[in-house]
Design a protein around this motif. Structure first.
Motif, PDB file in Angstrom:
ATOM      1  N   ALA A  98       0.831  -1.199   0.000  1.00 52.67           N
ATOM      2  CA  ALA A  98       0.000   0.000   0.000  1.00 52.67           C
ATOM      3  C   ALA A  98       0.870   1.255   0.000  1.00 52.67           C
ATOM      4  N   GLN A  99       1.946   1.242   0.794  1.00 47.48           N
ATOM      5  CA  GLN A  99       2.835   2.402   0.818  1.00 47.48           C
ATOM      6  C   GLN A  99       3.547   2.578  -0.523  1.00 47.48           C
ATOM      7  N   LEU A 100       3.979   1.469  -1.123  1.00 51.69           N
ATOM      8  CA  LEU A 100       4.613   1.561  -2.438  1.00 51.69           C
ATOM      9  C   LEU A 100       3.651   2.134  -3.464  1.00 51.69           C
ATOM     10  N   LEU A 101       2.406   1.688  -3.414  1.00 51.45           N
ATOM     11  CA  LEU A 101       1.403   2.184  -4.359  1.00 51.45           C
ATOM     12  C   LEU A 101       1.174   3.672  -4.159  1.00 51.45           C
ATOM     13  N   LEU A 102       1.063   4.098  -2.902  1.00 53.47           N
ATOM     14  CA  LEU A 102       0.853   5.523  -2.627  1.00 53.47           C
ATOM     15  C   LEU A 102       2.048   6.354  -3.084  1.00 53.47           C
ATOM     16  N   ASN A 103       3.257   5.859  -2.851  1.00 49.01           N
ATOM     17  CA  ASN A 103       4.448   6.589  -3.287  1.00 49.01           C
ATOM     18  C   ASN A 103       4.480   6.753  -4.801  1.00 49.01           C
ATOM     19  N   ASN A 104       4.098   5.697  -5.519  1.00 54.95           N
ATOM     20  CA  ASN A 104       4.071   5.782  -6.986  1.00 54.95           C
ATOM     21  C   ASN A 104       3.002   6.754  -7.463  1.00 54.95           C
ATOM     22  N   VAL A 105       1.846   6.723  -6.804  1.00 53.99           N
ATOM     23  CA  VAL A 105       0.770   7.652  -7.166  1.00 53.99           C
ATOM     24  C   VAL A 105       1.197   9.091  -6.890  1.00 53.99           C
ATOM     25  N   LEU A 106       1.831   9.310  -5.737  1.00 52.71           N
ATOM     26  CA  LEU A 106       2.281  10.656  -5.385  1.00 52.71           C
ATOM     27  C   LEU A 106       3.311  11.171  -6.379  1.00 52.71           C
ATOM     28  N   LEU A 107       4.239  10.312  -6.789  1.00 52.22           N
ATOM     29  CA  LEU A 107       5.262  10.746  -7.741  1.00 52.22           C
ATOM     30  C   LEU A 107       4.644  11.110  -9.089  1.00 52.22           C
ATOM     31  N   GLU A 108       3.773  10.238  -9.576  1.00 50.16           N
ATOM     32  CA  GLU A 108       3.153  10.493 -10.876  1.00 50.16           C
ATOM     33  C   GLU A 108       2.271  11.733 -10.828  1.00 50.16           C
ATOM     34  N   ALA A 109       1.469  11.854  -9.765  1.00 45.35           N
ATOM     35  CA  ALA A 109       0.597  13.019  -9.627  1.00 45.35           C
ATOM     36  C   ALA A 109       1.409  14.304  -9.497  1.00 45.35           C
ATOM     37  N   SER A 110       2.502  14.232  -8.744  1.00 49.50           N
ATOM     38  CA  SER A 110       3.351  15.417  -8.561  1.00 49.50           C
ATOM     39  C   SER A 110       4.008  15.840  -9.871  1.00 49.50           C
TER      40      SER A 110
END
Length: 473
Positions: free
Chosen positions: A163-175
């Motif tokens: 879940a943390q890996l998924l959130l980190n990837n989402v945050l990077l892409e969104a950013s």
């Protein structure tokens, strides 16, 4: 007189662009990155998926605990033939597996019939029984149920980590999409200002040419500059719209429906806090050790170690002992006979060569060894990647500082060229050249500012930083 007014307007247009931007942007909403990322984490479908992964891990533990649930059982068998009740065998009870490997059971037996086997003869009221079943060797210290539970505990951490890996990837892409949108909006603003300058320039030169004050070649030069900026404006309009639409793909409402599109304005660029940067550099070893990508290997190793323990348990002989006390149904404690009546059983088995068990253990040991190798390689890779992004961020910071100075110098050159033009010592060719150089420098500066923020977020991502660090500036 017309010339003086014309030159004064040009100078003011280039020296005070912020006032023009503020007037244009008053009607739109400023979207800060922190607010944007909070919306992403709160409502984006992939963020919801991350929440589900955490719940999935909890339910996997719940399912594994089911191996220790007590259960009821009932066995009934009857033979009835030609009006004769040959036999009726009935056994019902409850069994309780424990985490100590021992099973506790209690039940009731009741049998009847004309041709019942002597061993099944019971009192008319039947027999109560209660006892235990103990795996004396294999299964005493570890068994399949305890293996499943320990693996479920590992799986729970695994899904939290995923879940943390998924959130980190989402945050990077969104950013990245966010700062692309910010970059395009600021670059569009620069081109709009340049276009307005070139348009006014062309109109004034055209009027001056018609009045006989300027040659036709100056009008042509001004028109070419206007056309160049017109093309750039159209291109950036397309790029800005594309960036804006991509940005809205990450904005969702609580009802898991896309957020209604609205007019948005990019905030001003701000530098990252020195304290945050120093903290990232100082705590690099801690970030590496706690990195989600590295924890995946930790958890994989833990799971293989649990499997290893079970496979070693399989090398032991099976020796199972069961013991039950027996008692006829009674309503008086004085009739309870204690341990005088009982039944017990003992079973033993052991494969002579243990080839299957030894082979499975050896294969699992190789998996464990290979995973340790992968762990060491991944650890070094994460550390070096984080250092690469740290260096890239430092490099872009230096470039940004340099280009801020370059833009300031280009503004001075254009201002000086306009002053020279005012006293008749310059030309439209030189002014256009100075303007184009300034616009190119400003566009590059905006690109570097966006990259400055992107590289910082990529640095955070390479460190496996938790979402709260993404919100800090």
């Amino acid at each position: 007189m017309r010339k003086v007014v014309f030159i004064s307007f040009i100078i003011s247009l280039f020296l005070f662009p912020e006032q023009i931007r503020a007037q244009v942007a008053d009607s739109s909403f400023v979207l800060k990155e922190q607010d944007y990322l909070e919306l992403v984490l709160a409502n984006h479908p992939l963020a919801k998926k991350a929440e589900n992964l955490v719940e999935y891990g909890e339910f996997s533990v719940l399912a594994a605990k089911g191996g220790f649930d007590p259960y009821l059982f009932s066995k009934n068998k009857q033979k009835y033939y030609e009006n004769k009740n040959y036999y009726l065998l009935s056994n019902s009870g409850v069994s309780l597996p424990t985490r100590l490997g021992i099973s506790v059971q209690a039940g009731y037996d009741w049998n009847e019939g004309e041709y019942i086997n002597p061993e099944n003869n019971l009192p008319e009221t039947g027999l109560w029984y209660a006892g235990i079943s103990v795996p004396v060797l294999q299964g005493l210290l570890f068994d399949e149920n305890r293996e499943a539970l320990q693996k479920a505990f590992v799986d729970r951490k695994y899904y939290e980590n995923e879940a943390q890996l998924l959130l980190n990837n989402v945050l990077l892409e969104a950013s990245n999409y966010y700062w692309t949108w910010v970059q395009k909006q600021y670059q569009k603003s620069i081109i709009e200002e340049a276009y307005a300058f070139a348009e006014t320039n062309f109109k004034n030169y055209k009027t001056a040419y018609e009045q006989g004050d300027k040659p036709a070649i100056d009008t042509l030069e001004a028109y070419i500059q206007l056309q160049n900026f017109s093309v750039q404006r159209q291109q950036l309009s397309n790029e800005l719209e594309s960036a804006r639409l991509t940005l809205f793909t990450y904005l969702w409402e609580e009802s898991i429906s896309p957020l209604e599109e609205q007019s948005l304005r990019a905030p001003s660029f701000e530098n990252i806090s020195i304290n945050h940067l120093d903290s990232l550099r100082t705590n690099l070893p801690l970030f590496v050790e706690d990195h989600p990508e590295l924890r995946k290997y930790d958890l994989k190793i833990n799971k293989l170690q649990v499997e290893n323990r079970m496979k070693r348990e399989k090398l032991k002989p099976k020796l199972d002992l069961s013991y039950n006390i027996l008692q006829t149904p009674s309503t008086s404690f004085s009739e309870i006979r204690g341990l005088d009546n009982y039944n017990w059983g003992l079973s033993f088995s052991f494969p002579l060569f243990l080839r299957s068990e030894r082979g499975a253990l050896k294969m699992n040991n190789i998996k464990l060894e290979n995973t340790n190798y992968e762990y060491q390689q991944k650890r070094l890779s994460i550390k070096n990647k984080a250092r690469q992004y740290e260096f890239a961020f430092k490099n872009i910071t230096d470039q940004l500082n340099t280009y801020e100075s370059v833009v300031t110098q280009y503004k001075r050159l254009l201002k000086a060229e306009l002053r020279k033009f005012e006293i008749g010592e310059s030309s439209i060719f030189l002014i256009n050249y100075r303007q184009q150089s300034l616009v190119s420098a400003e566009m590059k500066l905006i690109e570097l500012k966006a990259k400055y923020n992107m590289y910082y977020r990529q640095w955070l991502h390479s460190l496996g930083a938790k979402p709260e660090l993404w919100m800090a500036q």
